[in-house]
Design an enzyme around this catalytic site. Sequence first.
Site, short mmCIF file in Angstrom:
data_model
loop_
_atom_site.label_atom_id
_atom_site.label_comp_id
_atom_site.label_asym_id
_atom_site.label_seq_id
_atom_site.Cartn_x
_atom_site.Cartn_y
_atom_site.Cartn_z
N CYS A 155 0.70 -1.06 3.34
CA CYS A 155 0.78 -1.07 4.81
C CYS A 155 2.14 -0.48 5.13
O CYS A 155 3.17 -1.12 4.93
CB CYS A 155 0.68 -2.48 5.39
SG CYS A 155 0.98 -2.51 7.17
N CYS A 165 3.88 -2.46 8.45
CA CYS A 165 4.49 -3.79 8.28
C CYS A 165 3.98 -4.40 6.98
O CYS A 165 4.51 -4.11 5.92
CB CYS A 165 4.24 -4.68 9.49
SG CYS A 165 2.54 -4.77 10.06
N SER A 166 2.95 -5.20 7.05
CA SER A 166 2.50 -5.87 5.84
C SER A 166 1.06 -6.32 5.98
O SER A 166 0.68 -7.36 5.47
CB SER A 166 3.38 -7.08 5.56
OG SER A 166 3.41 -7.89 6.72
N CYS A 167 0.25 -5.54 6.70
CA CYS A 167 -1.16 -5.89 6.86
C CYS A 167 -1.79 -5.99 5.47
O CYS A 167 -1.51 -5.16 4.59
CB CYS A 167 -1.87 -4.85 7.71
SG CYS A 167 -1.20 -4.75 9.39
#
Lengths: 115, 208
Positions: free
Chosen positions: B109, B112-114
Amino acid sequence: MTGITGAQADRPVPVRPFDEPWHAAAFAITVHLHDHGLFTWPDWADALGRALAGDAHAGCLDGSDDYYRAWLAALQEMLATGGVADAADIEQVKQAWTDAYLTTPHGQPVAIALR
Amino acid sequence: MPHDHHDDNPHSLLPSEPALRVKALETILTEKGLVDPAALDAIIDLYSHEIGPQIGAGIVAKAWTDDAFRAALLADADQAISALGHGGRQGEHVVVVENTPETHNLVVCTLCSCYPWPLLGIPPGWYKSDSYRARAVREPRAVLAEFGVTLGEGTKVRVWDSTAEIRYLVLPMRPEGSGGMDEATLAGIVTRDSMIGTGLPAAAGAAT
C-alpha cells in the site's frame, strides 16, 4: 540501505500485533468511530496517507512508533474536521491526565475529574 | 542518565506523550458518548487473539484442496470469503491474486497501510515502513531478495497497490511434495508473508 525485514521470523500468528498499548488504543478508537459512521474508510485512508507523507520523518518511517504517531495525527484531524474535538480540547485533557499522573501516589489508580 | 531508578518520586509513572494524547482522546470521546471503552477493549482483543494470518491460511488451504472454492475465490473473493464467515469491516473489497509459474504477485500500500485485516490481522511493521512502501513498486525483485525469495528468470513480478476500497490477498502456489497433506496440515505451511507475496509457503517437508 538496511533490509526491510530485519530478518524477523515469519511466524504464522503474531503474538503481539501492537508494540505499545497506545498503538492498540489508537487503532481501536479509529475502528470504533468508523463502525459508528463518524467517517468513511477512504476518507480515513486519505488522512492517514497525508499524515504519513507529511511526517517529519517521511522517508524513514519504521512502521512502529512513528507510524502510529502519524496515525494519531490523522485521527486528530478527523476529529477536528468532524467537529468533535479540536487541538485545544485535546491538549487541555491531556494536561489534566499529565497532572493526574504527576500527583497521584504510586500504586493508586490514576483518574481525572470529568468536566 | 535517562532513567534514574533511584529516584524517590512518589507519583505514578508518567506515560509517553502520545500515550497521554490517546488517553485524552479516549476521555473526550467517551464523555461525548462516541466511544464505549468496553468496545475498544473488544476490538483490541479481537485483533490480538482472534483475527490473524491463520484465517487467510485456512482460505488458501481450502483453495488448494477444493477446485470449486478456488474458482469461486478468484472470481468473487468477497462472496467466497463471506460464505466462510469472514469479511471486511471497512467496507472494502478483497481481490485474490494467484501466483503461477509465470507470475508472482506482491502486495503493497503505497499510500498508507491498507491491508486485508479480516484475513491477515494487523500488518507487520515492515509493511507500514516507508522503505517497503516505496521500494516494493520501484524494485520489487530486490525487495523479494531481501525476504529470501528468488524467482526464476521467466517469472514476472506483478505489484498490487492496495487502496481503502480494494485489498489484495496472494494465493501462493501449493508447494511440491504437499500432495498427501490434508487441508488443516496445509494451512499450517501457509505463512503470512506468502499471502502478501514477500514469502513462499513453508517447504512441505518442514510441516509438523
